[in-house]
Design a protein around this motif. Sequence first.
Motif, mmCIF file in Angstrom:
data_model
loop_
_atom_site.group_PDB
_atom_site.id
_atom_site.type_symbol
_atom_site.label_atom_id
_atom_site.label_comp_id
_atom_site.label_asym_id
_atom_site.label_seq_id
_atom_site.Cartn_x
_atom_site.Cartn_y
_atom_site.Cartn_z
ATOM 1 N N ALA A 5 0.835 -1.199 0.000
ATOM 2 C CA ALA A 5 0.000 0.000 0.000
ATOM 3 C C ALA A 5 0.866 1.242 0.000
ATOM 4 C CB ALA A 5 -0.909 -0.003 1.222
ATOM 5 N N LEU A 7 0.297 5.338 0.863
ATOM 6 C CA LEU A 7 -0.599 6.337 1.419
ATOM 7 C C LEU A 7 -0.059 7.710 1.059
ATOM 8 C CD1 LEU A 7 -3.063 6.954 3.217
ATOM 9 C CD2 LEU A 7 -1.510 6.931 5.173
ATOM 10 N N ARG A 15 -5.149 9.325 -0.039
ATOM 11 C CA ARG A 15 -5.379 8.263 -1.018
ATOM 12 C C ARG A 15 -4.557 7.057 -0.606
ATOM 13 N NH1 ARG A 15 -5.907 7.517 -7.362
ATOM 14 N NH2 ARG A 15 -7.598 8.955 -7.019
ATOM 15 N N LEU A 16 -5.263 5.955 -0.412
ATOM 16 C CA LEU A 16 -4.627 4.688 -0.085
ATOM 17 C C LEU A 16 -4.706 3.808 -1.321
ATOM 18 C CD1 LEU A 16 -3.301 2.859 2.030
ATOM 19 C CD2 LEU A 16 -5.598 2.136 2.707
ATOM 20 N N SER A 17 -3.559 3.549 -1.943
ATOM 21 C CA SER A 17 -3.485 2.711 -3.138
ATOM 22 C C SER A 17 -3.006 1.331 -2.724
ATOM 23 C CB SER A 17 -2.515 3.313 -4.150
ATOM 24 O OG SER A 17 -2.937 4.599 -4.535
ATOM 25 N N VAL A 18 -3.783 0.313 -3.078
ATOM 26 C CA VAL A 18 -3.459 -1.058 -2.709
ATOM 27 C C VAL A 18 -3.163 -1.844 -3.982
ATOM 28 C CG1 VAL A 18 -4.264 -3.149 -1.543
ATOM 29 C CG2 VAL A 18 -4.973 -0.894 -0.695
ATOM 30 N N LEU A 30 -2.050 -3.789 6.279
ATOM 31 C CA LEU A 30 -2.779 -2.635 5.764
ATOM 32 C C LEU A 30 -3.522 -1.889 6.858
ATOM 33 C CD1 LEU A 30 -4.157 -4.104 2.436
ATOM 34 C CD2 LEU A 30 -2.233 -2.540 2.743
ATOM 35 N N VAL A 33 -1.321 0.807 8.139
ATOM 36 C CA VAL A 33 -1.246 1.931 7.202
ATOM 37 C C VAL A 33 -2.531 2.752 7.264
ATOM 38 C CG1 VAL A 33 -1.078 2.561 4.762
ATOM 39 C CG2 VAL A 33 0.335 0.709 5.662
ATOM 40 N N ALA A 34 -3.660 2.079 7.302
ATOM 41 C CA ALA A 34 -4.952 2.765 7.282
ATOM 42 C C ALA A 34 -5.198 3.596 8.538
ATOM 43 C CB ALA A 34 -6.071 1.753 7.099
ATOM 44 N N LEU A 37 -5.206 7.304 8.445
ATOM 45 C CA LEU A 37 -6.364 8.028 7.934
ATOM 46 C C LEU A 37 -7.153 8.704 9.046
ATOM 47 C CD1 LEU A 37 -7.609 5.417 5.325
ATOM 48 C CD2 LEU A 37 -6.149 7.403 4.936
ATOM 49 N N VAL A 45 -11.266 10.332 2.048
ATOM 50 C CA VAL A 45 -10.450 9.128 1.922
ATOM 51 C C VAL A 45 -10.750 8.485 0.581
ATOM 52 C CG1 VAL A 45 -9.961 6.842 2.871
ATOM 53 C CG2 VAL A 45 -10.483 8.736 4.417
ATOM 54 N N LEU A 47 -9.844 5.198 -1.798
ATOM 55 C CA LEU A 47 -9.268 3.859 -1.818
ATOM 56 C C LEU A 47 -9.059 3.469 -3.272
ATOM 57 C CD1 LEU A 47 -11.662 2.214 0.764
ATOM 58 C CD2 LEU A 47 -9.344 3.035 1.169
#
Length: 111
Positions: A5, A7, A15-18, A30, A33-34, A37, A45, A47
């Motif tokens: 991920a 962030l 923006r959380l890119s997985v 994750l 990491v989240a 937020l 937020v 995703l």
Amino acid sequence: MAASAILAAHGGTARLSVVGELDGTARDRLTEVAEALASETVLGVELDLRGVTAIDAAGVAWLMRLQRAAWGRCRRPRLVDPSPQVKCALAGLGMRGLVDRPPRAAGCPPV
């Protein structure tokens, strides 16, 4: 491939890119990491799940927890470019709109 991920924050939106497999193994990593937020400066937020190659029940549960946590803080979570695997999993569970338009939390302004 285990999920990774990224962030990034810009203008009050995080923006959380997985990328990779969103499963039980990735969930614990994750979640850490989240938690970023929860910052008071984050208003929205996003995703970004276009890079998710597989998702299982644990991955869907993680999305649900993230969604509830964001709305509990009056954040506006939005699903961006979900991969076909994510779309299929959410549609199969009748949850396609879960992240985009969940019920508004008490005390939150309308969106």
